[in-house]
Design an enzyme around this catalytic site. Structure first.
Site, short mmCIF file in Angstrom:
data_model
loop_
_atom_site.label_atom_id
_atom_site.label_comp_id
_atom_site.label_asym_id
_atom_site.label_seq_id
_atom_site.Cartn_x
_atom_site.Cartn_y
_atom_site.Cartn_z
NE ARG A 15 35.28 47.22 36.91
CZ ARG A 15 34.50 46.51 35.99
NH1 ARG A 15 33.20 46.64 36.04
NH2 ARG A 15 35.12 45.74 35.03
CE LYS A 32 43.58 46.06 39.53
NZ LYS A 32 42.67 45.29 39.35
CE LYS A 83 39.92 46.61 40.97
NZ LYS A 83 39.28 45.19 40.44
NE ARG A 105 37.76 48.03 33.71
CZ ARG A 105 37.38 49.27 34.50
NH1 ARG A 105 36.78 50.23 33.69
NH2 ARG A 105 37.50 49.15 35.53
CE1 TYR A 108 48.42 41.33 33.13
CE2 TYR A 108 48.78 43.56 34.17
CZ TYR A 108 48.05 42.56 34.06
OH TYR A 108 46.58 42.31 34.30
#
Ligand code: PBG
Length: 321
Positions: free
Chosen positions: A214, A245, A192, A202, A310
């Site tokens: 991050r 990802k 990731k 987010r 999605y």
């Protein structure tokens, strides 16, 4: 003599016969967001066509997805309160726990996966607990294990840790086994990247970090060897499925990880990838449906066995006509 590759492109039927990659509705895992309340279907502005559901409406959504042939959903929860350790993520009556139980009751065959992470549940928005202004790896592991076990107890088929702490797959596996959830699988977000493509998510999950970023736990987008290391570690630690990802900007990584992976490989076609297509489509700049199918086909061609997207519902409609 001229070699004529065009012969194989000359009619739709021939093209279909020689097509190397085909998408199936069975490839998809559909991400859905759940929050407290009733009859909610609140639009996510940065992701046109996506909603935050309450437990009652998420069951209807899951039924619709199942009816289209989509075998699986991955749940993201929006708790009603946040704190420093994200304690609502492992609460008995937590929002994800309630959604798992409700979906499983109505659709026992549907594969329910849960995102395991602290960022949606912590008041600081980081994926782990903070000690001395740093995200503390080992203190976080205990909490992730607690969250994973509570999802398993609620009926999840797979838990999907997305935090990128070191050693979490092993710790979660051990905790699940200890609690007699040896049949609950782990889909690990093994590779990731620290990506700007998570921007719309987010907003959707209200999980932006309140300070810093991050980059100390998610991977540097410039690295490929490190992806192989992360993938190998998670397989050794007992991941049943591993994931790369984001997807589209990392197709090379999907291909490389596919070559070394002995477990199924998933790719996450993330929020930013979705929203860019939707925005351009709404402007009339691209044919959104064709771009969607091209993107998803490319992710599969690159080597993904499963695709979190999605677009799952739109793509299923397109595939089913
Ligand atoms: C939680 C998590 C994130 C996504 C999935 N799980 C956000 C992040 O790491 O900031 C992103 C999904 C998307 O952008 O669609 N850690």
């Amino acid at each position: 003599m001229i070699i004529r590759p065009r012969r194989l492109r000359s009619t739709p039927t021939i093209r279909e016969m020689v097509r190397e990659t085909t998408l199936s509705v069975k490839d998809f895992i559909c991400p859905i967001f759940v929050k407290h309340g009733y009859l909610k279907r609140d639009p996510i502005f940065s992701m046109p066509g996506q909603y935050q559901f309450s437990v009652d409406t998420i069951v209807e959504e899951a039924e619709e997805l199942w009816g289209l042939g989509i075998p699986s959903v991955i749940l993201f929860g929006l708790p009603d309160k946040k704190d420093a350790t994200g304690s609502s993520s492992w609460a008995e009556g937590g929002i994800v726990q309630a959604a798992i139980a409700a979906i499983k009751e109505r659709l026992p065959e549907m594969v329910v996966i849960t995102d395991v992470c602290l960022c949606e549940y912590t008041d600081h928005g980081h994926c782990g607990v903070i000690k001395n202004n740093k995200v503390d790896n080992d203190a976080t592991l205990v909490l992730l294990a607690r969250q994973a076990v509570s999802h398993a107890r609620a009926g999840a088929d797979f838990v999907a840790p997305s935090d990128m702490m070191d050693g979490r797959v092993a710790v979660i596996r051990k905790a699940l086994d200890r609690e007699n959830f040896q049949d609950t699988g782990i889909l690990s977000y093994a590779v990731k990247y620290a990506s700007a493509f998570y921007g719309p998510f987010r907003e959707a999950a209200d999980s932006a970090p309140q300070f810093g970023d991050r980059a100390s736990y998610q991977m540097d987008p410039a690295n490929a060897l490190e992806a192989l290391k992360e993938a190998e570690l998670d397989m050794e630690e007992g991941a049943d499925i591993i994931m790369v990802k984001p997807a589209m900007p990392y197709l090379d990584i999907i291909t490389k990880v596919r070559e070394i992976s002995l477990v199924p490989l998933a790719a996450y076609n993330v929020s930013g990838e979705y929203s860019m297509v939707k925005a351009a489509e709404l402007h009339g700049w691209i044919d959104g449906k064709r771009v969607m199918m091209e993107m998803l086909t490319s992710i599969k061609r690159a080597g993904a066995d499963l695709i979190l997207s999605y677009f799952a519902k739109d793509a299923a409609r397109a595939l089913n006509f």
